[in-house]
Write a protein that holds these residues in place. Structure first.
Motif, short mmCIF file in Angstrom:
data_model
loop_
_atom_site.label_atom_id
_atom_site.label_comp_id
_atom_site.label_asym_id
_atom_site.label_seq_id
_atom_site.Cartn_x
_atom_site.Cartn_y
_atom_site.Cartn_z
N ASP A 24 40.25 106.40 28.24
CA ASP A 24 40.71 105.43 27.23
C ASP A 24 40.46 105.91 25.81
OD1 ASP A 24 41.53 103.74 29.24
OD2 ASP A 24 39.65 102.61 29.29
N LEU A 25 40.74 107.22 25.59
CA LEU A 25 40.57 107.79 24.26
C LEU A 25 41.81 108.61 23.87
CD1 LEU A 25 36.80 108.84 24.07
CD2 LEU A 25 37.97 107.17 22.62
N THR A 26 43.00 108.05 24.13
CA THR A 26 44.19 108.66 23.53
C THR A 26 44.05 108.55 22.02
OG1 THR A 26 45.41 106.58 23.41
CG2 THR A 26 45.63 107.86 25.46
N ASP A 27 44.91 109.20 21.28
CA ASP A 27 44.80 109.11 19.82
C ASP A 27 45.04 107.68 19.34
OD1 ASP A 27 44.08 111.71 19.63
OD2 ASP A 27 46.03 112.45 18.96
N GLY A 28 45.83 106.91 20.08
CA GLY A 28 46.00 105.49 19.74
C GLY A 28 44.70 104.72 19.93
N ASP A 29 44.00 105.03 21.03
CA ASP A 29 42.70 104.39 21.28
C ASP A 29 41.69 104.76 20.20
OD1 ASP A 29 43.65 103.29 23.71
OD2 ASP A 29 43.11 105.11 24.82
N VAL A 30 41.69 106.05 19.81
CA VAL A 30 40.76 106.50 18.77
C VAL A 30 41.05 105.80 17.44
CG1 VAL A 30 40.04 108.51 17.38
CG2 VAL A 30 40.32 108.75 19.86
N ALA A 31 42.35 105.65 17.14
CA ALA A 31 42.72 104.98 15.88
C ALA A 31 42.20 103.54 15.88
CB ALA A 31 44.24 105.01 15.71
N GLU A 32 42.29 102.86 17.01
CA GLU A 32 41.77 101.49 17.11
C GLU A 32 40.25 101.48 16.99
OE1 GLU A 32 43.08 98.41 17.42
OE2 GLU A 32 45.09 99.25 17.15
N LEU A 33 39.60 102.40 17.69
CA LEU A 33 38.14 102.47 17.73
C LEU A 33 37.55 102.71 16.34
CD1 LEU A 33 35.67 102.59 19.75
CD2 LEU A 33 35.97 105.08 19.70
N LEU A 34 38.22 103.57 15.56
CA LEU A 34 37.67 103.99 14.27
C LEU A 34 38.45 103.43 13.07
CD1 LEU A 34 36.86 107.72 15.17
CD2 LEU A 34 35.40 105.68 15.40
N ASP A 35 39.34 102.49 13.34
CA ASP A 35 40.11 101.83 12.29
C ASP A 35 40.84 102.84 11.39
OD1 ASP A 35 41.18 99.75 10.83
OD2 ASP A 35 39.45 99.54 9.51
N GLY A 94 43.66 109.97 27.88
CA GLY A 94 43.90 108.70 28.57
C GLY A 94 42.94 108.40 29.70
N VAL A 95 42.39 109.43 30.35
CA VAL A 95 41.51 109.17 31.51
C VAL A 95 40.20 108.51 31.09
CG1 VAL A 95 42.50 111.03 32.91
CG2 VAL A 95 40.49 111.50 31.50
N GLY A 117 35.40 115.25 36.15
CA GLY A 117 34.29 114.30 36.27
C GLY A 117 34.74 112.89 35.93
N ALA A 118 35.56 112.77 34.90
CA ALA A 118 36.01 111.44 34.46
C ALA A 118 36.82 110.74 35.54
CB ALA A 118 36.83 111.58 33.18
N ILE A 119 37.71 111.49 36.21
CA ILE A 119 38.55 110.82 37.22
C ILE A 119 37.76 110.54 38.50
CG2 ILE A 119 40.71 111.74 36.27
CD1 ILE A 119 40.81 113.74 38.56
N ARG A 120 36.61 111.21 38.66
CA ARG A 120 35.74 110.90 39.80
C ARG A 120 34.75 109.78 39.47
NH1 ARG A 120 34.66 117.12 40.68
NH2 ARG A 120 36.46 117.65 41.97
#
Length: 353
Positions: A130-141, A127-128, A86-89
């Motif tokens: 934008d919630l790789t673990d790096g993204d999550v770390a940024e999002l949640l400090d 990644g599809v 669903g995400a890639i669509r």
């Protein structure tokens, strides 16, 4: 965000021991008088249960840490194949997903000193949206603890790539499941090299058979297999081999194996016999619903090796067995107890929690 300290435990690959390490760290923090919480933003370890798709890790966390949070809070995104399609669509609203993760985190962290987040899959998963673990770390400090395996120096490539991606958010690395043969190389060369690159290494946890494998009995339960012998089922299996070659070739192949299950067609008596002759083979898994000959069952009984039968084809059996064996011992409170002891003995816990 809140005044809560947040630690995200991620890994260079799947089946690295993230769950056990995340929950053990939370328990060690709790032992130091801190109130702790848990979240797995992306549920990846999925098993259908009464029509709902559930990840077993948050359920274990709730049990082990005595939490009363709801599953939908602890695991706001079910990262299933259907969700990814669903995400890639374009049917998933990425901004709304980020908001949901942030809101559930804020609610869980409201009265906690320390939140422990568990990554899903490996550090690139998500990644599809934008919630790789790096993204999550940024999002949640969050600060990031990277769990890695080590067999040869080449494994450091993955550690360096992850470290570069996380940048200043990386607190450091914990090596897990390190074999005796690899320990000296890691200790004398690997860790000093990483530290020369400015990467902190908190410690290295040795490989433990009880945590690395599953028993034959657990394998049988997970596969829904019928036991054709009454041999003991407490031997550990850490890998599986496929018996698709001739009997002579199979015997040479199996003799090199350690703590293995052999999966082969129920009609391949030559391969079955070769497997039973190899000391490192702990059990046979026979596919296709065929029963082996009386001679093979007699040989198995003599060798004290269990024979498991499944009705599925070999490819399906391989996929299911791989998931069971690579996932390690069925996760339960005992696993977390043992990992807590291992971290206390081999890792700089004070720096981590």
């Amino acid at each position: 965000m809140t005044d809560t300290t947040t630690t995200l435990v991620t890994a260079t690959g799947e089946h690295a021991g993230k769950t056990a390490i995340t929950l053990a760290l939370a328990r060690l923090a709790a032992d130091r008088g801190r109130s702790v919480g848990y979240m797995k933003p992306k549920g990846t370890r999925l098993r259908s249960n009464v029509g709902k798709t559930l990840d077993q890790d948050p359920m274990l966390a709730r049990d082990v840490l005595g939490l009363d949070a709801e599953m939908h809070q602890m695991e706001p995104i079910v990262y299933s194949p259907t969700f990814i399609e669903g995400a890639i669509r374009g049917t998933e609203d990425v901004a709304a997903l980020h908001d949901r993760v942030r809101e559930e985190f804020t609610a869980l962290a409201a009265d906690r000193d320390h939140m422990f987040l568990e990554g899903g899959g490996d550090w690139t998963t998500g990644g599809v949206v934008d919630l790789t673990d790096g993204d999550v770390a940024e999002l949640l400090d969050a600060r990031v603890v990277l769990v890695a395996g080590y067999e040869t120096p080449a494994d450091l490539d993955e550690v360096l790539a992850a470290a570069e991606a996380f940048g200043d958010r990386l607190a450091g690395v914990v090596f897990n499941k390190v074999s005796e043969t690899a320990f000296d190389s890691l200790d004398q060369d690997g860790i000093p090299f990483l530290e020369s690159q400015g990467i902190t290494v908190f410690g290295a946890v040795p490989r433990e058979k009880e945590l690395a494998g599953v028993t034959v009995g657990e394998l049988a339960d997970e596969l829904g297999a019928e036991l054709l012998t009454d041999a003991p089922t407490d031997a550990f299996v850490e890998r599986f081999l496929v018996g698709a070659m001739s009997g002579d070739e199979a015997l040479r192949h199996f003799r090199r194996a350690r703590d293995a299950a052999v999966i082969t067609g129920g009609d391949r008596a030559d391969v079955q016999t070769a497997a039973l002759d190899a000391s490192g083979v702990k059990c046979l898994v026979l596919t296709g619903g065929h029963r082996p000959s009386g001679a093979v069952l007699g040989k198995a009984a003599e060798a004290g090796k269990p024979v498991l039968a499944v009705n599925t084809d070999t490819v399906t059996a391989i996929d299911r067995a791989e998931a069971v064996v690579s996932g390690g011992r069925t996760r339960d409170a005992r696993t977390v107890d043992r990992m807590t002891e291992l971290l206390a003995a081999h890792v700089d816990v004070d720096a981590l929690v």
